[in-house]
Design a protein around this motif. Structure first.
Motif, PDB file in Angstrom:
ATOM      1  N   VAL A  60      39.834 -81.309 -37.947  1.00 53.88           N
ATOM      2  CA  VAL A  60      40.769 -81.501 -36.935  1.00 53.88           C
ATOM      3  C   VAL A  60      41.766 -82.335 -37.094  1.00 53.88           C
ATOM      4  O   VAL A  60      43.053 -82.391 -36.629  1.00 53.88           O
ATOM      5  N   ARG A  61      41.388 -83.611 -37.294  1.00 50.76           N
ATOM      6  CA  ARG A  61      42.263 -84.535 -37.341  1.00 50.76           C
ATOM      7  C   ARG A  61      43.268 -83.783 -38.202  1.00 50.76           C
ATOM      8  O   ARG A  61      44.709 -84.620 -38.365  1.00 50.76           O
ATOM      9  N   THR A  62      42.849 -83.538 -39.573  1.00 56.42           N
ATOM     10  CA  THR A  62      44.210 -83.076 -40.543  1.00 56.42           C
ATOM     11  C   THR A  62      45.034 -81.894 -39.798  1.00 56.42           C
ATOM     12  O   THR A  62      46.263 -82.198 -39.978  1.00 56.42           O
ATOM     13  N   ILE A  63      44.334 -81.133 -39.586  1.00 54.34           N
ATOM     14  CA  ILE A  63      44.868 -80.042 -39.178  1.00 54.34           C
ATOM     15  C   ILE A  63      46.021 -80.241 -37.920  1.00 54.34           C
ATOM     16  O   ILE A  63      47.637 -80.372 -37.540  1.00 54.34           O
ATOM     17  N   VAL A  64      45.356 -81.611 -36.751  1.00 55.35           N
ATOM     18  CA  VAL A  64      46.778 -82.138 -35.723  1.00 55.35           C
ATOM     19  C   VAL A  64      48.074 -83.098 -36.624  1.00 55.35           C
ATOM     20  O   VAL A  64      49.186 -83.125 -35.987  1.00 55.35           O
ATOM     21  N   GLN A  65      47.480 -83.773 -37.180  1.00 56.04           N
ATOM     22  CA  GLN A  65      48.346 -83.895 -38.381  1.00 56.04           C
ATOM     23  C   GLN A  65      49.586 -83.679 -38.821  1.00 56.04           C
ATOM     24  O   GLN A  65      50.966 -83.823 -38.274  1.00 56.04           O
ATOM     25  N   ALA A  66      49.162 -82.413 -39.570  1.00 55.63           N
ATOM     26  CA  ALA A  66      50.015 -81.769 -39.686  1.00 55.63           C
ATOM     27  C   ALA A  66      50.542 -81.136 -39.553  1.00 55.63           C
ATOM     28  O   ALA A  66      51.884 -80.613 -39.259  1.00 55.63           O
ATOM     29  N   ALA A  67      50.209 -80.862 -37.355  1.00 55.02           N
ATOM     30  CA  ALA A  67      50.961 -79.234 -37.315  1.00 55.02           C
ATOM     31  C   ALA A  67      52.424 -81.208 -36.224  1.00 55.02           C
ATOM     32  O   ALA A  67      53.170 -81.025 -35.926  1.00 55.02           O
ATOM     33  N   SER A  68      51.550 -82.199 -36.236  1.00 52.83           N
ATOM     34  CA  SER A  68      52.274 -83.574 -35.501  1.00 52.83           C
ATOM     35  C   SER A  68      53.607 -83.287 -36.844  1.00 52.83           C
ATOM     36  O   SER A  68      54.930 -83.749 -36.386  1.00 52.83           O
ATOM     37  N   SER A  69      53.298 -83.233 -37.923  1.00 51.02           N
ATOM     38  CA  SER A  69      54.254 -83.952 -38.226  1.00 51.02           C
ATOM     39  C   SER A  69      55.655 -83.163 -39.113  1.00 51.02           C
ATOM     40  O   SER A  69      56.733 -82.700 -39.569  1.00 51.02           O
ATOM     41  N   LEU A  70      55.496 -81.986 -37.914  1.00 50.13           N
ATOM     42  CA  LEU A  70      56.634 -80.175 -38.058  1.00 50.13           C
ATOM     43  C   LEU A  70      57.228 -80.566 -36.899  1.00 50.13           C
ATOM     44  O   LEU A  70      58.205 -79.805 -36.475  1.00 50.13           O
ATOM     45  N   TYR A  71      56.605 -81.249 -35.986  1.00 50.25           N
ATOM     46  CA  TYR A  71      57.503 -81.537 -34.454  1.00 50.25           C
ATOM     47  C   TYR A  71      58.420 -82.474 -34.211  1.00 50.25           C
ATOM     48  O   TYR A  71      59.349 -82.637 -34.059  1.00 50.25           O
ATOM     49  N   ASP A  72      57.675 -83.507 -34.462  1.00 52.10           N
ATOM     50  CA  ASP A  72      58.334 -85.321 -34.493  1.00 52.10           C
ATOM     51  C   ASP A  72      57.671 -86.495 -35.055  1.00 52.10           C
ATOM     52  O   ASP A  72      58.419 -87.167 -35.687  1.00 52.10           O
ATOM     53  N   GLY A  73      57.080 -85.765 -36.321  1.00 53.98           N
ATOM     54  CA  GLY A  73      56.448 -86.551 -37.221  1.00 53.98           C
ATOM     55  C   GLY A  73      55.833 -87.693 -37.457  1.00 53.98           C
ATOM     56  O   GLY A  73      55.701 -88.849 -37.538  1.00 53.98           O
ATOM     57  N   LYS A  74      54.956 -87.837 -36.169  1.00 53.83           N
ATOM     58  CA  LYS A  74      54.278 -89.169 -35.165  1.00 53.83           C
ATOM     59  C   LYS A  74      52.711 -89.457 -35.474  1.00 53.83           C
ATOM     60  O   LYS A  74      52.601 -87.814 -36.227  1.00 53.83           O
ATOM     61  N   ARG A  75      52.478 -90.503 -36.287  1.00 60.48           N
ATOM     62  CA  ARG A  75      50.706 -90.360 -36.773  1.00 60.48           C
ATOM     63  C   ARG A  75      50.089 -90.126 -35.127  1.00 60.48           C
ATOM     64  O   ARG A  75      50.351 -90.151 -34.417  1.00 60.48           O
ATOM     65  N   THR A  76      48.846 -89.399 -35.893  1.00 55.65           N
ATOM     66  CA  THR A  76      48.115 -88.844 -34.749  1.00 55.65           C
ATOM     67  C   THR A  76      46.755 -89.631 -35.191  1.00 55.65           C
ATOM     68  O   THR A  76      46.244 -90.201 -35.780  1.00 55.65           O
ATOM     69  N   LYS A  77      45.984 -90.314 -33.502  1.00 61.23           N
ATOM     70  CA  LYS A  77      44.755 -90.733 -33.498  1.00 61.23           C
ATOM     71  C   LYS A  77      43.938 -90.399 -32.984  1.00 61.23           C
ATOM     72  O   LYS A  77      43.925 -90.059 -31.527  1.00 61.23           O
TER      73      LYS A  77
END
Length: 83
Positions: A60-77
């Motif tokens: 789940v974390r990997t999927i959400v981080q990949a989506a974040s890189s498409l939008y704003d490039g921020k890291r997610t925790k």
């Protein structure tokens, strides 16, 4: 609501038995480059979300981080807990 929070909530709700007990919120982080997401599930569903050796939540974390890189490039925790 942040798109990453919605994505996280959608994925987690598909994993659990009690969708009504799922709560996903974004918290402010001291670092503006990090998005902090808190997931709360029922005690009975915690194992389903974490998975064996944490594999499910890691995916789940990997999927959400990949989506974040498409939008704003921020890291997610993403933190998961039960009640």
């Amino acid at each position: 609501m942040n798109n990453l929070v919605v994505l996280t909530e959608t994925i987690v709700k598909k994993l659990v038995n009690n969708e009504e007990a799922v709560s996903v919120r974004e918290f402010e982080s001291t670092d503006e480059d990090i998005i902090q997401i808190e997931v709360m599930v029922s005690k009975d569903d915690l194992g389903r979300v974490l998975g064996k050796d944490g594999r499910t939540i890691k995916a789940v974390r990997t999927i959400v981080q990949a989506a974040s890189s498409l939008y704003d490039g921020k890291r997610t925790k993403i933190n998961v807990d039960s009640y």
